[in-house]
Design an enzyme around this catalytic site. Structure first.
Site, PDB file in Angstrom:
ATOM      1  N   GLU A   1      -3.452  62.177  -2.280  1.00 45.01           N
ATOM      2  CA  GLU A   1      -4.047  61.864  -0.977  1.00 45.01           C
ATOM      3  C   GLU A   1      -4.511  60.413  -0.888  1.00 45.01           C
ATOM      4  O   GLU A   1      -4.281  59.757   0.118  1.00 45.01           O
ATOM      5  CB  GLU A   1      -5.224  62.801  -0.676  1.00 45.01           C
TER       6      GLU A   1
ATOM      7  N   ASP B   1      -7.642  60.389   8.648  1.00 46.91           N
ATOM      8  CA  ASP B   1      -8.018  60.994   7.375  1.00 46.91           C
ATOM      9  C   ASP B   1      -8.857  59.978   6.598  1.00 46.91           C
ATOM     10  O   ASP B   1      -8.526  58.790   6.575  1.00 46.91           O
ATOM     11  CB  ASP B   1      -6.781  61.368   6.565  1.00 46.91           C
TER      12      ASP B   1
END
Length: 148
Positions: A53, A71
């Site tokens: 991520e 995000d």
């Protein structure tokens, strides 16, 4: 004067970059914060998730034009569902947190929000990167040699 300008730029770049954890440093930190085995999720799976991520970067951000969300942080927690950035239309803010709090070098709040995410029915499957890179794979390499 030129030296001061260069020094200022260097300090600014360090501040913008944030903390990029070393692999074992992050493993020890996540273990200390109660992530190993949380909701049945191994520390190695959390480490794999964080690697894919954010590459262990606390200041990572990624804009999603489709729903105009972003995000944030080491776990790339989304502003549509989990945090408030003041810009995402229809945001839920289920973690009751500012998205900027997820960008801090101290990842305590990011961990608390990640724990909230996995309490939902999707669990760790809420993260696309985990499904693509970690699910049903040997993830032991992410904690190997860390003594955790």
């Amino acid at each position: 004067m030129k030296v001061l300008v260069i020094l200022g730029l260097v300090l600014l770049s360090v501040m913008v970059q944030g903390k990029v954890f070393e692999r074992c440093e992050l493993a020890r930190t996540l273990k200390r914060l109660g992530m190993d085995g949380y909701r049945g999720i191994s520390l190695a799976n959390w480490m794999c998730l964080a690697k894919w991520e954010s590459d262990y970067n606390t200041r990572a951000t990624n804009y999603n034009p489709g729903d105009q969300s972003t995000d944030y942080g080491i776990f790339q927690i989304n502003s549509h569902y989990w945090c408030n950035n003041g810009r995402t239309p229809g945001a839920v803010n289920a973690c009751h947190i500012s998205c900027n709090a997820l960008l801090q070098d101290d990842i305590t709040q990011a961990v608390a929000c990640a724990k909230r995410v996995v309490r939902d029915p999707q669990g760790i499957r809420a993260w696309v990167a985990w499904k693509a890179h970690c699910q049903n794979r040997d993830v032991s390499q992410y904690v190997q040699g860390c003594g955790v």
